[in-house]
Design an enzyme around this catalytic site. Structure first.
Site, PDB file in Angstrom:
ATOM      1  N   CYS A 104       0.803  -1.151  -0.126  1.00 31.64           N
ATOM      2  CA  CYS A 104       0.113  -0.261  -0.034  1.00 31.64           C
ATOM      3  C   CYS A 104       0.843   1.314  -0.134  1.00 31.64           C
ATOM      4  O   CYS A 104       1.813   1.190   0.800  1.00 31.64           O
ATOM      5  CB  CYS A 104      -0.920   0.209   1.083  1.00 31.64           C
ATOM      6  SG  CYS A 104      -2.095  -1.430   1.190  1.00 31.64           S
ATOM      7  N   ARG A 162       3.635  -0.439  -4.971  1.00 31.50           N
ATOM      8  CA  ARG A 162       3.287  -0.700  -3.519  1.00 31.50           C
ATOM      9  C   ARG A 162       2.308  -1.622  -3.292  1.00 31.50           C
ATOM     10  O   ARG A 162       1.915  -2.150  -2.351  1.00 31.50           O
ATOM     11  CB  ARG A 162       3.350   0.199  -2.576  1.00 31.50           C
ATOM     12  CG  ARG A 162       4.990   0.984  -2.199  1.00 31.50           C
ATOM     13  CD  ARG A 162       4.936   2.073  -1.224  1.00 31.50           C
ATOM     14  NE  ARG A 162       4.656   1.344  -0.090  1.00 31.50           N
ATOM     15  CZ  ARG A 162       5.605   1.170   0.868  1.00 31.50           C
ATOM     16  NH1 ARG A 162       6.893   1.681   0.697  1.00 31.50           N
ATOM     17  NH2 ARG A 162       5.446   0.541   2.018  1.00 31.50           N
ATOM     18  N   ASN A 167      -1.630   1.962   5.599  1.00 31.55           N
ATOM     19  CA  ASN A 167      -0.681   1.017   5.237  1.00 31.55           C
ATOM     20  C   ASN A 167      -0.275   0.076   6.465  1.00 31.55           C
ATOM     21  O   ASN A 167       0.144   0.668   7.502  1.00 31.55           O
ATOM     22  CB  ASN A 167       0.434   1.589   4.718  1.00 31.55           C
ATOM     23  CG  ASN A 167       1.619   0.529   4.528  1.00 31.55           C
ATOM     24  OD1 ASN A 167       1.269  -0.570   3.870  1.00 31.55           O
ATOM     25  ND2 ASN A 167       2.866   0.995   4.236  1.00 31.55           N
ATOM     26  N   GLU A 178      17.532 -17.491  -8.250  1.00 31.97           N
ATOM     27  CA  GLU A 178      16.853 -15.990  -8.290  1.00 31.97           C
ATOM     28  C   GLU A 178      16.456 -15.939  -9.956  1.00 31.97           C
ATOM     29  O   GLU A 178      15.582 -15.432 -10.070  1.00 31.97           O
ATOM     30  CB  GLU A 178      18.294 -15.181  -8.368  1.00 31.97           C
ATOM     31  CG  GLU A 178      18.139 -13.889  -8.686  1.00 31.97           C
ATOM     32  CD  GLU A 178      16.896 -13.060  -8.027  1.00 31.97           C
ATOM     33  OE1 GLU A 178      16.618 -13.664  -7.058  1.00 31.97           O
ATOM     34  OE2 GLU A 178      16.753 -11.816  -8.403  1.00 31.97           O
TER      35      GLU A 178
END
Ligand code: M6R
Length: 611
Positions: free
Chosen positions: A2, A27, A103, A484
């Protein structure tokens, strides 16, 4: 997770908020909303989906775009309640005089909801956040800051909160506990945000709130109080990220831009940190004397996702170069399994954002158990950087794409520098140190050579864009590099991808191999390469297509597969870096060919600020 932005000043409030939300969209991007206080009225706009949908809603509301005053905005990553306009922030008090963006997670929201409902409150959303608006309304007695402060001890969990009310034109109240809040200082205007990416276009001067700090922000001043309403002072920090660092420029995606930035970001991570005379590294931020470094008996690295993968590469460095036993922990598990921290244990939390909830919890657990904590973070002033109190910044600049690329590379480079320093402090000879220094200096050029092959990698990637599954295999430092590579591919292309140690394939996963299950084999010419050749043969014998990463000119690998991505010759310590770049490009081009939302993959958010 958020994003929060707040603005108070003479510009179009909605304009500044929407622009800030666009910069914070990484976000969370399930829904977005804003509230503007102007002319004694509280206006709102909300939309499901990306910020561009909110922009359309704002444009369709007559006059909203031109209002001055103050306001708050939010881009959501859903935790409690599905993505919908009802669940989108801001949330309002029943009299609609108070608006709140949040948030974090309010863990006792159900209990608070029951209490508020029993007093006649009507809830509109399924979110945990809505209780905050009702609690502030209940506590309100003419002072918005005091009302906000008064409810904090009822909230369990984590929060970064911004509040406005039509009874207080120009005022934003912001508070944090566990979720970041940064105040941006302007001229005749001020800002608040969950992170500095939203502020870069407006100011370089910021104040990072500490847990429990409350800020009252108007265009003229910023007042800070503690939870008991006592005035406090906080340092003004200067952001040194370049203007444009958080812009896409001419690249179609932030991810591609960030991949191509890596020669420079790695140079930034190395700059001023190599000591040619001592054949060592200079890392003043770790704040440990040579004697203290010598006393380190064990290293524990904690991180999540790509940061943990960087830590796994670091494990090889610390053990091999410095001779210090090292273990890597999933940060999420660290505090729950009561880890044994012996005296003289160094804990290295790794986090690009410095805001990952699980890694923050690991830092606190490690500190409580008496470990020496030295963090590796990219975001200056982030919670982990500040709580650890010492560490090494990555200097990678803002990483906007949800998929980490340049931060991962800088983490690996900084770990190599750290291992060099510890090694020279112990058993590493001067000549071996000097070799490593020279190898580290070559890294930016190695990366450039891989980037020059982007079109070749794109061609190979296009041959695999249709697959459903992918295996990545490697050995030594290239084993975590394989993990990765698989993470990159799965998160942005939605292809199921798994990384394995190449030897582990035979212990189970090989049963899945057939012509529909391609394998990416990291077969660079470093120790273990001959064994990988054998593993490739095993895959081919089961008809699995193989893409190989190989050292330039390796004919034996070309005999095994036509799909070879060539890496310039380099040592086993440095090999993960150019190899990771090739894997990033491979994942990027596959995702691009599949038409995926590369910078904002579904269900993900850049900073995972909830457990
Ligand atoms: O900000 P952090 O480095 O603490 O974030 C950790 C992970 O959430 C992050 O690396 C994540 O795995 C990325 N999406 C990977 O590309």
């Amino acid at each position: 997770m958020c994003g929060i932005i707040g603005y108070t000043g003479n510009r179009s409030v909605a304009g500044v908020l929407v622009d800030g939300l666009r910069r914070l969209e990484y976000r969370g991007y399930d829904s977005a909303g804003l509230a503007v206080v102007s002319g004694g009225e509280l206006h709102e706009a909300k939309a499901v989906g990306k910020v561009r949908k909110l922009e359309e809603v704002v444009a369709a509301l007559p006059g909203l775009g031109s209002l001055c005053g103050c306001g708050i905005g939010h881009t959501r990553w859903a935790t409690h309640g599905v993505p919908s306009t009802v669940n989108a922030h801001p949330h309002f008090s029943n009299d609609r005089k108070i608006a709140v963006v949040h948030n974090g997670i309010i863990e006792n929201h159900q209990e608070l909801r029951r209490h508020l409902t029993s007093k006649g409150c009507v809830f509109r959303s399924q979110t945990d956040s809505e209780v905050i608006a009702h609690l502030i309304a209940e506590a309100y007695d003419g002072d918005l800051l005091a009302a906000t402060a008064a409810v904090l001890d009822q909230l369990q969990g984590t929060y970064g909160i911004a509040v406005v009310s039509d009874r207080h034109p120009g005022l934003i109240v912001a508070v944090r506990k566990g979720s970041p809040i940064v105040v941006g200082i302007g001229e005749g205007e001020n800002f608040v945000a969950s992170d500095i990416a939203a502020l870069l276009a407006h100011t370089r001067q910021v104040i990072y709130l500490n847990d429990g700090d409350i800020a009252a922000i108007t265009p003229e001043k910023i007042e800070l109080r503690d939870i008991r309403n006592v005035p406090i002072e906080r340092e003004i920090a200067k952001i040194d990220w370049e203007t444009g660092a958080a812009e896409k420029g001419n690249y179609p995606h932030f991810m591609l831009k960030e991949i191509f930035e890596q020669p420079e970001t790695v140079e930034n991570a190395i700059r001023g940190r190599l000591d040619h005379e001592m054949a060592s590294a200079i890392l003043s931020g770790i704040g440990l004397s040579p004697r203290e470094l010598l006393q380190i008996g064990h290293i524990v690295i904690a991180g999540c996702g790509s940061s943990m993968h960087a830590g796994l590469v670091g494990e090889y460095y610390f053990e091999d170069l410095a001779g210090i036993s090292t273990s890597v922990e999933q940060a999420a598990e660290f505090r729950y399994r009561n880890p044994i921290i012996e005296p003289n244990t160094l804990v290295i939390p790794i986090s690009q954002s410095g805001e990952t909830a699980d890694t923050i919890a690991a830092v606190r657990e490690a500190a409580a158990k008496g470990a020496i904590v030295t963090a590796l973070c990219n975001v200056v002033g982030s919670t982990i950087a500040r709580e650890a109190g010492r560490g090494i910044y990555l200097h990678a600049g803002p990483e906007i794409s949800v998929a980490s690329t340049k931060a991962f590379l800088s983490q690996v480079v900084v770990l190599l520098l750290f291992a060099l320093l510890l090694g020279r402090n112990r058993r590493l000879s001067r000549s071996r140190g000097a070799e490593l220094v020279a190898e580290i200096e070559q890294i930016p050029d190695l990366i450039r050579e891989v980037l020059e092959q982007a079109l070749e990698i794109k061609k190979i990637a296009s041959r695999y864009a249709h697959v459903d599954d992918f295996f990545f295999i490697g050995r030594g430092c290239l084993y975590p590099t394989a993990l990765e590579g698989a993470l990159k591919l799965k998160e942005i292309s939605y292809i199921h991808a798994e990384g394995y140690h190449a030897a582990e394939l035979k212990h189970g996963p090989i049963s899945l191999l057939d012509e529909k299950h391609p394998v990416m084999a990291l077969a660079n010419d470093i120790p273990g390469r001959d064994k990988i050749l054998g593993n490739i043969q095993e895959c081919r014998a089961r008809k699995a297509p193989v893409v190989a990463i190989a050292t330039r000119g390796d004919r034996a690998i070309r005999d095994l597969t036509q799909d070879v991505i060539e890496i310039p010759p380099c040592s086993r310590f440095v090999a993960p870096l150019p190899t990771a770049v090739a894997l990033q490009l491979f994942a990027y081009y596959i995702a691009a060919e599949r038409g995926c939302e590369i910078d904002q993959p579904r269900n993900l958010a850049k900073s995972v600020t909830v457990e």
